[in-house]
Design a protein around this motif. Structure first.
Motif, PDB file in Angstrom:
ATOM      1  N   ASP A  49     -51.078  33.075  52.708  1.00  0.00           N
ATOM      2  CA  ASP A  49     -52.172  33.332  51.770  1.00  0.00           C
ATOM      3  C   ASP A  49     -53.262  34.176  52.422  1.00  0.00           C
ATOM      4  OD1 ASP A  49     -53.734  32.915  49.310  1.00  0.00           O
ATOM      5  OD2 ASP A  49     -54.983  31.628  50.573  1.00  0.00           O
ATOM      6  N   LEU A  50     -53.635  33.815  53.637  1.00  0.00           N
ATOM      7  CA  LEU A  50     -54.725  34.505  54.315  1.00  0.00           C
ATOM      8  C   LEU A  50     -54.380  35.957  54.616  1.00  0.00           C
ATOM      9  CD1 LEU A  50     -57.539  33.587  55.391  1.00  0.00           C
ATOM     10  CD2 LEU A  50     -56.481  33.493  57.638  1.00  0.00           C
ATOM     11  N   LEU A  51     -53.192  36.198  55.145  1.00  0.00           N
ATOM     12  CA  LEU A  51     -52.789  37.545  55.557  1.00  0.00           C
ATOM     13  C   LEU A  51     -52.037  38.303  54.462  1.00  0.00           C
ATOM     14  CD1 LEU A  51     -51.607  36.702  59.180  1.00  0.00           C
ATOM     15  CD2 LEU A  51     -53.851  37.530  58.435  1.00  0.00           C
ATOM     16  N   GLU A  52     -51.739  37.611  53.368  1.00  0.00           N
ATOM     17  CA  GLU A  52     -51.028  38.199  52.233  1.00  0.00           C
ATOM     18  C   GLU A  52     -49.687  38.798  52.662  1.00  0.00           C
ATOM     19  OE1 GLU A  52     -53.942  40.769  50.378  1.00  0.00           O
ATOM     20  OE2 GLU A  52     -55.117  39.061  49.700  1.00  0.00           O
ATOM     21  N   ILE A  53     -48.929  37.990  53.427  1.00  0.00           N
ATOM     22  CA  ILE A  53     -47.570  38.356  53.846  1.00  0.00           C
ATOM     23  C   ILE A  53     -46.667  37.145  53.656  1.00  0.00           C
ATOM     24  CG2 ILE A  53     -48.268  40.155  55.472  1.00  0.00           C
ATOM     25  CD1 ILE A  53     -47.984  38.178  57.753  1.00  0.00           C
ATOM     26  N   LYS A  54     -45.361  37.383  53.647  1.00  0.00           N
ATOM     27  CA  LYS A  54     -44.387  36.305  53.483  1.00  0.00           C
ATOM     28  C   LYS A  54     -43.636  36.082  54.788  1.00  0.00           C
ATOM     29  CE  LYS A  54     -43.751  37.105  48.623  1.00  0.00           C
ATOM     30  NZ  LYS A  54     -42.876  37.228  47.490  1.00  0.00           N
ATOM     31  N   PRO A  55     -43.221  34.833  55.035  1.00  0.00           N
ATOM     32  CA  PRO A  55     -42.427  34.564  56.231  1.00  0.00           C
ATOM     33  C   PRO A  55     -41.122  35.342  56.215  1.00  0.00           C
ATOM     34  CG  PRO A  55     -43.182  32.515  55.243  1.00  0.00           C
ATOM     35  CD  PRO A  55     -43.485  33.612  54.268  1.00  0.00           C
ATOM     36  N   GLY A  56     -40.679  35.729  57.409  1.00  0.00           N
ATOM     37  CA  GLY A  56     -39.403  36.416  57.542  1.00  0.00           C
ATOM     38  C   GLY A  56     -38.291  35.476  57.973  1.00  0.00           C
ATOM     39  N   PHE A  57     -38.653  34.359  58.599  1.00  0.00           N
ATOM     40  CA  PHE A  57     -37.686  33.373  59.090  1.00  0.00           C
ATOM     41  C   PHE A  57     -38.337  32.014  58.967  1.00  0.00           C
ATOM     42  CE2 PHE A  57     -36.060  30.722  62.554  1.00  0.00           C
ATOM     43  CZ  PHE A  57     -34.694  30.806  62.322  1.00  0.00           C
ATOM     44  N   GLU A  58     -37.589  31.036  58.426  1.00  0.00           N
ATOM     45  CA  GLU A  58     -38.165  29.705  58.223  1.00  0.00           C
ATOM     46  C   GLU A  58     -37.199  28.596  58.585  1.00  0.00           C
ATOM     47  OE1 GLU A  58     -40.566  29.087  54.552  1.00  0.00           O
ATOM     48  OE2 GLU A  58     -39.744  31.045  53.988  1.00  0.00           O
ATOM     49  N   THR A  59     -37.680  27.655  59.391  1.00  0.00           N
ATOM     50  CA  THR A  59     -37.023  26.376  59.612  1.00  0.00           C
ATOM     51  C   THR A  59     -38.126  25.335  59.416  1.00  0.00           C
ATOM     52  OG1 THR A  59     -37.468  26.169  61.988  1.00  0.00           O
ATOM     53  CG2 THR A  59     -35.491  27.436  61.334  1.00  0.00           C
ATOM     54  N   PRO A  60     -37.791  24.055  59.402  1.00  0.00           N
ATOM     55  CA  PRO A  60     -38.847  23.052  59.192  1.00  0.00           C
ATOM     56  C   PRO A  60     -39.948  23.049  60.271  1.00  0.00           C
ATOM     57  CG  PRO A  60     -36.713  22.093  58.733  1.00  0.00           C
ATOM     58  CD  PRO A  60     -36.457  23.456  59.336  1.00  0.00           C
ATOM     59  N   ARG A  61     -39.628  23.485  61.502  1.00  0.00           N
ATOM     60  CA  ARG A  61     -40.620  23.430  62.588  1.00  0.00           C
ATOM     61  C   ARG A  61     -40.978  24.782  63.186  1.00  0.00           C
ATOM     62  NH1 ARG A  61     -37.581  19.692  66.316  1.00  0.00           N
ATOM     63  NH2 ARG A  61     -38.562  21.121  67.737  1.00  0.00           N
ATOM     64  N   TYR A  62     -40.344  25.869  62.736  1.00  0.00           N
ATOM     65  CA  TYR A  62     -40.581  27.188  63.332  1.00  0.00           C
ATOM     66  C   TYR A  62     -40.480  28.240  62.234  1.00  0.00           C
ATOM     67  CZ  TYR A  62     -40.077  31.110  66.607  1.00  0.00           C
ATOM     68  OH  TYR A  62     -40.240  32.273  67.311  1.00  0.00           O
ATOM     69  N   ILE A  63     -41.571  28.960  62.017  1.00  0.00           N
ATOM     70  CA  ILE A  63     -41.638  29.957  60.945  1.00  0.00           C
ATOM     71  C   ILE A  63     -42.265  31.223  61.509  1.00  0.00           C
ATOM     72  CG2 ILE A  63     -42.618  30.486  58.672  1.00  0.00           C
ATOM     73  CD1 ILE A  63     -42.623  27.398  58.197  1.00  0.00           C
ATOM     74  N   THR A  64     -41.657  32.381  61.198  1.00  0.00           N
ATOM     75  CA  THR A  64     -42.193  33.645  61.712  1.00  0.00           C
ATOM     76  C   THR A  64     -42.582  34.593  60.598  1.00  0.00           C
ATOM     77  OG1 THR A  64     -40.044  34.758  61.843  1.00  0.00           O
ATOM     78  CG2 THR A  64     -40.747  33.484  63.787  1.00  0.00           C
ATOM     79  N   PHE A  65     -43.510  35.474  60.936  1.00  0.00           N
ATOM     80  CA  PHE A  65     -43.951  36.554  60.064  1.00  0.00           C
ATOM     81  C   PHE A  65     -43.759  37.864  60.816  1.00  0.00           C
ATOM     82  CE2 PHE A  65     -46.330  32.879  58.693  1.00  0.00           C
ATOM     83  CZ  PHE A  65     -46.331  32.991  57.304  1.00  0.00           C
ATOM     84  N   ASP A  66     -43.112  38.825  60.194  1.00  0.00           N
ATOM     85  CA  ASP A  66     -42.929  40.146  60.790  1.00  0.00           C
ATOM     86  C   ASP A  66     -44.238  40.912  60.652  1.00  0.00           C
ATOM     87  OD1 ASP A  66     -42.155  42.624  61.689  1.00  0.00           O
ATOM     88  OD2 ASP A  66     -40.686  42.974  60.099  1.00  0.00           O
ATOM     89  N   LEU A  67     -44.803  41.321  61.776  1.00  0.00           N
ATOM     90  CA  LEU A  67     -46.067  42.056  61.776  1.00  0.00           C
ATOM     91  C   LEU A  67     -45.859  43.559  61.896  1.00  0.00           C
ATOM     92  CD1 LEU A  67     -48.092  39.669  64.108  1.00  0.00           C
ATOM     93  CD2 LEU A  67     -48.038  39.704  61.601  1.00  0.00           C
ATOM     94  N   GLY A  68     -44.599  43.982  62.035  1.00  0.00           N
ATOM     95  CA  GLY A  68     -44.299  45.404  62.190  1.00  0.00           C
ATOM     96  C   GLY A  68     -44.334  45.817  63.646  1.00  0.00           C
ATOM     97  N   GLY A  69     -43.697  46.920  63.935  1.00  0.00           N
ATOM     98  CA  GLY A  69     -43.704  47.456  65.293  1.00  0.00           C
ATOM     99  C   GLY A  69     -43.059  46.555  66.325  1.00  0.00           C
TER     100      GLY A  69
END
Length: 121
Positions: free
Chosen positions: A23-43
């Motif tokens: 919500d804050l960064l207006e991006i969606k997760p690229g990878f999700e597990t119950p304990r580890y979630i990532t967001f692709d920031l580019g580059g």
């Protein structure tokens, strides 16, 4: 080609933290597990939220690093982002002010991790 880099932020509840950052960064997760979630920031950079192996981490634990979002467009853009985030209910640590590198402010995520907004160098 440089190796990818992942910035890990320790959180108590990865899905809850992911909703906050999405919500804050207006991006969606690229990878999700119950304990580890990532967001692709580019580059080749990613922001990871991890709730595993973080015994003793609570919102009261002092954090020693911060995530920094850099914006183009000058001080008015920084001030507008501050107003947008305050409207979302973030906890403010430092209101917009001028530093040696330009206009900046700091808020926290629900776990107390610092998030700074500053201008592009």
């Amino acid at each position: 080609m440089p190796s990818p880099i992942v910035f890990i932020v320790y959180v108590n509840d990865a899905p809850e933290a992911a909703r906050f950052y999405a919500d804050l960064l207006e991006i969606k997760p690229g990878f999700e597990t119950p304990r580890y979630i990532t967001f692709d920031l580019g580059g080749g950079a990613e922001l990871a939220l991890w709730s595993g192996h973080a015994e003793g981490l609570t919102p009261e634990v002092r954090r020693t690093s911060e995530v920094c979002l850099v914006l183009t467009g000058g001080p008015d853009v920084i001030d507008r982002r501050f107003e947008q985030w305050v409207a979302k209910g973030v906890r403010v640590v430092s209101e917009p002010h001028d530093e040696a590198f330009g206009r900046t402010f700091v808020v926290t995520d629900p776990d107390g991790n610092l998030i700074r907004v500053a201008p592009v160098d």
